[in-house]
Write a protein that holds these residues in place. Structure first.
Motif, mmCIF file in Angstrom:
data_model
loop_
_atom_site.group_PDB
_atom_site.id
_atom_site.type_symbol
_atom_site.label_atom_id
_atom_site.label_comp_id
_atom_site.label_asym_id
_atom_site.label_seq_id
_atom_site.Cartn_x
_atom_site.Cartn_y
_atom_site.Cartn_z
ATOM 1 N N ASN A 1 -6.958 14.972 2.132
ATOM 2 C CA ASN A 1 -7.433 13.866 1.311
ATOM 3 C C ASN A 1 -6.227 13.064 0.848
ATOM 4 O O ASN A 1 -5.382 13.558 0.098
ATOM 5 C CB ASN A 1 -8.218 14.387 0.104
ATOM 6 C CG ASN A 1 -9.505 15.076 0.520
ATOM 7 O OD1 ASN A 1 -10.291 14.504 1.275
ATOM 8 N ND2 ASN A 1 -9.721 16.299 0.071
ATOM 9 N N ALA A 2 -6.137 11.843 1.332
ATOM 10 C CA ALA A 2 -4.985 10.997 1.014
ATOM 11 C C ALA A 2 -5.493 9.609 0.653
ATOM 12 O O ALA A 2 -5.652 8.742 1.510
ATOM 13 C CB ALA A 2 -4.018 10.929 2.198
ATOM 14 N N THR A 3 -5.797 9.428 -0.636
ATOM 15 C CA THR A 3 -6.220 8.104 -1.088
ATOM 16 C C THR A 3 -5.020 7.170 -1.129
ATOM 17 O O THR A 3 -3.881 7.583 -0.924
ATOM 18 C CB THR A 3 -6.875 8.193 -2.466
ATOM 19 O OG1 THR A 3 -5.954 8.808 -3.382
ATOM 20 C CG2 THR A 3 -8.152 9.032 -2.405
ATOM 21 N N ILE A 4 -5.293 5.921 -1.419
ATOM 22 C CA ILE A 4 -4.239 4.912 -1.350
ATOM 23 C C ILE A 4 -4.320 4.000 -2.565
ATOM 24 O O ILE A 4 -5.406 3.797 -3.129
ATOM 25 C CB ILE A 4 -4.375 4.099 -0.041
ATOM 26 C CG1 ILE A 4 -3.072 3.399 0.296
ATOM 27 C CG2 ILE A 4 -5.518 3.110 -0.116
ATOM 28 C CD1 ILE A 4 -3.034 2.856 1.713
ATOM 29 N N SER A 5 -3.188 3.501 -3.010
ATOM 30 C CA SER A 5 -3.116 2.529 -4.096
ATOM 31 C C SER A 5 -2.544 1.236 -3.545
ATOM 32 O O SER A 5 -1.702 1.251 -2.641
ATOM 33 C CB SER A 5 -2.242 3.052 -5.238
ATOM 34 O OG SER A 5 -2.809 4.202 -5.819
ATOM 35 N N LEU A 6 -3.012 0.116 -4.101
ATOM 36 C CA LEU A 6 -2.629 -1.191 -3.592
ATOM 37 C C LEU A 6 -2.114 -2.074 -4.722
ATOM 38 O O LEU A 6 -2.719 -2.136 -5.799
ATOM 39 C CB LEU A 6 -3.829 -1.888 -2.929
ATOM 40 C CG LEU A 6 -4.504 -1.169 -1.756
ATOM 41 C CD1 LEU A 6 -5.788 -1.876 -1.384
ATOM 42 C CD2 LEU A 6 -3.572 -1.115 -0.554
ATOM 43 N N GLY A 7 -1.014 -2.737 -4.471
ATOM 44 C CA GLY A 7 -0.517 -3.781 -5.352
ATOM 45 C C GLY A 7 -0.627 -5.109 -4.638
ATOM 46 O O GLY A 7 -0.221 -5.238 -3.485
ATOM 47 N N ILE A 8 -1.180 -6.125 -5.307
ATOM 48 C CA ILE A 8 -1.509 -7.383 -4.641
ATOM 49 C C ILE A 8 -0.798 -8.534 -5.336
ATOM 50 O O ILE A 8 -0.814 -8.645 -6.560
ATOM 51 C CB ILE A 8 -3.032 -7.634 -4.645
ATOM 52 C CG1 ILE A 8 -3.787 -6.411 -4.079
ATOM 53 C CG2 ILE A 8 -3.376 -8.885 -3.855
ATOM 54 C CD1 ILE A 8 -5.296 -6.530 -4.174
ATOM 55 N N ALA A 9 -0.179 -9.386 -4.521
ATOM 56 C CA ALA A 9 0.435 -10.610 -5.022
ATOM 57 C C ALA A 9 -0.115 -11.776 -4.216
ATOM 58 O O ALA A 9 -0.395 -11.650 -3.017
ATOM 59 C CB ALA A 9 1.957 -10.546 -4.888
ATOM 60 N N ASP B 1 4.965 -5.002 -5.446
ATOM 61 C CA ASP B 1 5.490 -3.678 -5.785
ATOM 62 C C ASP B 1 5.271 -3.367 -7.269
ATOM 63 O O ASP B 1 4.931 -2.245 -7.641
ATOM 64 C CB ASP B 1 6.977 -3.617 -5.432
ATOM 65 C CG ASP B 1 7.551 -2.221 -5.619
ATOM 66 O OD1 ASP B 1 6.994 -1.275 -5.034
ATOM 67 O OD2 ASP B 1 8.528 -2.074 -6.368
ATOM 68 N N THR B 2 5.445 -4.383 -8.109
ATOM 69 C CA THR B 2 5.191 -4.201 -9.540
ATOM 70 C C THR B 2 3.719 -3.873 -9.800
ATOM 71 O O THR B 2 3.393 -2.979 -10.584
ATOM 72 C CB THR B 2 5.581 -5.485 -10.306
ATOM 73 O OG1 THR B 2 6.964 -5.758 -10.073
ATOM 74 C CG2 THR B 2 5.339 -5.336 -11.796
ATOM 75 N N ALA B 3 2.830 -4.589 -9.105
ATOM 76 C CA ALA B 3 1.398 -4.314 -9.257
ATOM 77 C C ALA B 3 1.044 -2.927 -8.728
ATOM 78 O O ALA B 3 0.192 -2.223 -9.303
ATOM 79 C CB ALA B 3 0.589 -5.381 -8.519
ATOM 80 N N LEU B 4 1.697 -2.513 -7.649
ATOM 81 C CA LEU B 4 1.452 -1.177 -7.094
ATOM 82 C C LEU B 4 1.857 -0.099 -8.090
ATOM 83 O O LEU B 4 1.139 0.894 -8.270
ATOM 84 C CB LEU B 4 2.220 -1.011 -5.781
ATOM 85 C CG LEU B 4 2.199 0.385 -5.147
ATOM 86 C CD1 LEU B 4 0.776 0.773 -4.751
ATOM 87 C CD2 LEU B 4 3.120 0.447 -3.929
ATOM 88 N N TYR B 5 2.988 -0.269 -8.725
ATOM 89 C CA TYR B 5 3.442 0.715 -9.714
ATOM 90 C C TYR B 5 2.414 0.848 -10.837
ATOM 91 O O TYR B 5 2.105 1.952 -11.295
ATOM 92 C CB TYR B 5 4.797 0.284 -10.277
ATOM 93 C CG TYR B 5 5.319 1.205 -11.355
ATOM 94 C CD1 TYR B 5 5.928 2.407 -11.027
ATOM 95 C CD2 TYR B 5 5.191 0.878 -12.709
ATOM 96 C CE1 TYR B 5 6.400 3.267 -12.006
ATOM 97 C CE2 TYR B 5 5.651 1.725 -13.697
ATOM 98 C CZ TYR B 5 6.269 2.911 -13.344
ATOM 99 O OH TYR B 5 6.721 3.745 -14.313
ATOM 100 N N GLU B 6 1.842 -0.271 -11.246
ATOM 101 C CA GLU B 6 0.841 -0.234 -12.314
ATOM 102 C C GLU B 6 -0.431 0.463 -11.840
ATOM 103 O O GLU B 6 -1.048 1.237 -12.572
ATOM 104 C CB GLU B 6 0.518 -1.659 -12.760
ATOM 105 C CG GLU B 6 -0.478 -1.756 -13.906
ATOM 106 C CD GLU B 6 0.072 -1.220 -15.227
ATOM 107 O OE1 GLU B 6 -0.715 -1.037 -16.164
ATOM 108 O OE2 GLU B 6 1.308 -0.966 -15.303
ATOM 109 N N ALA C 1 0.843 -1.200 0.000
ATOM 110 C CA ALA C 1 0.000 0.000 0.000
ATOM 111 C C ALA C 1 0.874 1.244 0.000
ATOM 112 O O ALA C 1 1.872 1.315 0.718
ATOM 113 C CB ALA C 1 -0.932 0.009 1.210
ATOM 114 N N ASP C 2 0.474 2.237 -0.794
ATOM 115 C CA ASP C 2 1.237 3.475 -0.901
ATOM 116 C C ASP C 2 0.271 4.643 -1.027
ATOM 117 O O ASP C 2 -0.675 4.599 -1.817
ATOM 118 C CB ASP C 2 2.154 3.411 -2.127
ATOM 119 C CG ASP C 2 3.077 4.624 -2.188
ATOM 120 O OD1 ASP C 2 4.125 4.588 -1.548
ATOM 121 O OD2 ASP C 2 2.726 5.596 -2.881
ATOM 122 N N LEU C 3 0.477 5.691 -0.199
ATOM 123 C CA LEU C 3 -0.376 6.877 -0.272
ATOM 124 C C LEU C 3 -0.161 7.576 -1.616
ATOM 125 O O LEU C 3 0.971 7.691 -2.093
ATOM 126 C CB LEU C 3 -0.071 7.839 0.864
ATOM 127 C CG LEU C 3 -0.519 7.383 2.260
ATOM 128 C CD1 LEU C 3 -0.134 8.420 3.286
ATOM 129 C CD2 LEU C 3 -1.999 7.129 2.300
#
Length: 754
Positions: A447-455, A472-477, A365-367
């Motif tokens: 307002n700080a949404t979040i993005s998630l990369g899942i493996a 991490d690769t999925a998060l970048y995408e 997870a990354d803000l």
């Protein structure tokens, strides 16, 4: 050495005396404790006996009252006409306020008449109601008063202790049942008037283990099951033991003494809380303890002189080691597990998943906009935001999941006990929805949404490192596709990741290799069609990757922190090149240079600007620093101070891409701004989009009302230029006038437009 040897016997003697003194005190305290329990037991024995006797007398009195009134009602013909007994039972109630009500029932349980219930209303059958059936049938078998289980009587809307007495004919057959009951909460009930020491409990318990009466009264409402289920078997056994042994015994309620009321199959118990006994014991021990403590304090004072330094050193060492151990596995800011503890838990989870052939998931997870908030509001607000993010992630995940801080604004979630991807989708959707709610820190609503990369294991990696890399690769995408979303890992995502890593690696050595150069786009004064300024634009031509757009490499520079070195290079070279062009053309130009929020927050930003201006030999008023509107929004606490300092240096200030942020006019009016730049997304299609036309016209008018110059970006045709001139826009730039060009081409352009 001899002095040290002499101290050892003295120290040993002191310890022996001290231990003997303490042992004597402990023995005295134990004796006092048992003496306190004995005294308390005697008082409980007296109260329990008095309660049992008073209860027996009370029930015997009402047994006689029910028998007398029941026989009177029978003689009055209540079986033929229940209303013949109305005056009788109402008079009984009036004279006995402790009674909740009075009724007469047939032996089959059907109530004939109930006090307070007008004739014609349906009356219940006591033999059919679950709460009264068992005890009613039991009453028919008795010759004396039967006390039924206490229950909530809906007709009277009261908790009642039912009293039932069969009225028999000359043959001993029950022909009528007199039914009454105590209102358990009535102040007229004698049990409620008894003086009860603070914290004590008064209980009446049935032979079948059900609670009959309790004071203090605790049921919360009609559905409270307190009187429905029997008391704990251990508690009942303790009450029976108290009756057999004739003394108070300890139970979960404290010290209890019970006395049987055999005639009515009840037990009268009084319980003293352990806290009250302890308080009495403490009071008895007050003076002995004071004496003990005085002498003990003197003794310990002497002893501590020989031990204090060692103990403090040992304690400090233990705390230090414990803190180091905790820090080794936890993040000091958020308290979450860190990378070390996460990898340990992940390796254990992988081991169990392989052995049990189960799946597990990793979410990285990354803000989405943490850098803007952290750069704009400062590290203190950024740190507090990270703490709230950690709390919210922990709230949005399951107790069995692990939430760890991986570094910066990245968090890792270890999700075990899943069946398939749908479990992870549900958790991810919940997290995304939770982070769409703003964070409130002081007077900031962030307002700080979040993005998630899942493996997913198995499939996306077999080791902890490979799973995290896949996530991490999925998060970048996910971020590349617009953020505020989640993305599962797929093999084809590695292409984007490789591109990012290539850019980062090339960017780190690009300055040393002199791969950057500057282009300049002229800015035209519309009232006289004259070039009065230029905007410096950075370009990068990599030998390995080719020409790279700023839109691609600037975010990478900001992520890696290289933006400060780039910004420093841009300002120094732009001032140097424009100074040379001014010397060759004899013109004076205003040089506009874009500055990122990260540069502004640099501790030496003002000094660097001042140094570059002095080195170039150009007046500071011919340098214009451009900042985006977003920097103002995120920099409430520091923006006025920074901008005022730049203004005092003589540097001009411009708001770039105005109209795309959320800054307020009141806020802007208090800042030393010189220029507003209308974002090109509004200018390019203002003739086709009426909304953009209105917005552009409004920005121009607003800027003029505040005494600011207005520059329109992205002018590409004559009609757009005409619109801007009509509405008195001060300056414009765009392909209509000239494309961005290197310094040599700018020199020719200016020489050809004298």
């Amino acid at each position: 050495m001899r002095l040290s040897g002499e101290r050892k016997p003295l120290k040993l003697l002191f310890l022996i005396l001290l231990l003997s003194y303490m042992a004597a005190y402990v023995l005295f305290a134990v004796y006092t404790w048992f003496d306190t329990i004995g005294d308390q037991g005697e008082r409980l024995d007296f109260r329990s006996s008095m309660l049992a006797a008073a209860t027996d007398d009370l029930l015997y009195h009402y047994e006689g009252l029910l028998r007398l009134t029941g026989q009177s009602a029978l003689h009055a013909g209540v079986l033929e006409d229940p209303e013949r007994a109305r005056d009788l039972i109402e008079r009984v109630l009036a004279e006995n306020p402790a009674l909740a009500g009075y009724g007469l029932a047939r032996p089959d349980g059907q109530l004939l008449i109930v006090s307070g219930i007008p004739p014609g209303n349906p009356l219940p059958n006591l033999a059919r109601q679950p709460q009264s059936r068992e005890t009613f049938l039991h009453a028919l078998k008795r010759q004396t008063l039967s006390v039924g289980r206490s229950y909530w009587f809906p007709l009277l809307k009261k908790w009642v202790m039912p009293l039932r007495l069969p009225i028999r004919d000359h043959a001993g057959k029950p022909v009528l049942v007199a039914a009454s009951g105590f209102a358990l909460t009535s102040p007229e009930l004698s049990w409620n008037r008894l003086l009860l020491p603070e914290g004590h409990e008064l209980l009446l318990v049935r032979d079948d283990g059900h609670l009959q009466f309790l004071r203090p009264f605790r049921p919360t409402g009609p559905d409270d099951p307190l009187f429905e289920r029997p008391l704990d078997k251990g508690f009942m056994q303790a009450l029976h033991r108290s009756e057999r042994e004739g003394r108070a015994v300890f139970t979960e309620q404290g010290l209890c003494r019970s006395t049987p009321i055999k005639r009515y199959e009840l037990h009268a118990a009084i319980c003293a809380p352990l806290g009250g006994i302890l308080q009495e014991w403490v009071q008895r021990m007050a003076i002995p303890s004071a004496v003990f403590l005085v002498f003990l304090g003197i003794g310990l004072g002497v002893y501590r002189m020989t031990r204090r330094m060692d103990i403090e050193r040992q304690e400090e060492q233990r705390h230090h080691e414990a803190h180091l151990s905790w820090l080794a596995e936890h993040d000091s800011l958020t308290g979450l597990p860190n990378r070390v503890l996460l990898e340990d838990r992940l390796n254990q989870a992988l081991h169990h998943a392989r052995r049990e052939q189960r799946r597990l998931g990793i979410m990285l997870a990354d803000l989405d906009n943490f850098k803007r908030i952290n750069d704009g509001l400062g590290h203190q607000i950024g740190d507090r935001l990270l703490m709230q993010v950690a709390e919210r992630l922990s709230e949005l995940t399951r107790a069995s999941d692990t939430v760890a801080r991986f570094g910066g604004d990245e968090f890792v979630l270890l999700i075990e006990q899943i069946e398939d991807r749908s479990d992870l989708i549900g958790i991810a959707d919940k997290i995304l929805a939770g982070f769409r709610e703003p964070f409130v820190i002081d007077d900031h609503q962030l307002n700080a949404t979040i993005s998630l990369g899942i493996a997913l294991f198995p499939g996306d990696g077999e080791t902890a490192e490979s799973l995290i890399q896949s996530a991490d690769t999925a998060l970048y995408e996910a971020k590349a596709l617009g953020r505020d979303r989640f993305m599962f890992y797929a093999e084809e995502l590695n292409t984007r990741t490789r591109r990012y890593l290539q850019l980062e690696a090339a960017l780190r050595c690009a300055l040393d290799r002199d791969e950057f150069h500057l282009h300049y786009q002229p800015q035209i004064a519309l009232d006289r069609d004259e070039v009065i300024g230029v905007e410096a634009l950075l370009r990068w031509d990599s030998p390995e990757l080719g020409s790279i757009s700023p839109a691609e490499f600037i975010p990478v520079a900001e992520d890696t922190g290289l933006i400060r070195n780039l910004g420093n290079w841009v300002m120094a070279h732009a001032l140097e090149e424009i100074a040379r062009i001014e010397q060759l053309t004899g013109r004076t130009l205003v040089l506009a240079v874009n500055v990122s929020a990260l540069e502004l927050r640099g501790p030496d930003f003002l000094e660097r600007v001042h140094g570059h201006v002095e080195q170039s030999g150009r007046p500071p008023e011919r340098l214009e620093v451009e900042i985006t509107e977003g920097v103002l929004v995120g920099q409430h606490t520091r923006a006025p101070e920074l901008l005022q300092a730049l203004h005092e240096l003589g540097v001009r200030l411009a708001i770039d891409d105005f109209g795309t942020g959320y800054s307020s006019l009141a806020y802007l009016s208090n800042l030393p701004i010189d220029t507003l730049k209308v974002d090109q997304s509004f200018v390019r299609n203002l003739l086709q989009d009426p909304g953009n036309a209105v917005l552009t016209r409004t920005i121009i008018a607003m800027g003029h009302s505040m005494g600011l110059k207005v520059v329109a970006e992205g002018v590409e045709d004559h009609d757009t230029l005409g619109f801007l001139r009509k509405h008195r826009c001060d300056m414009a730039q765009g392909y209509y006038f000239a494309r961005p060009m290197p310094a040599a081409a700018l020199l020719e352009f200016l020489q050809g437009n004298t």
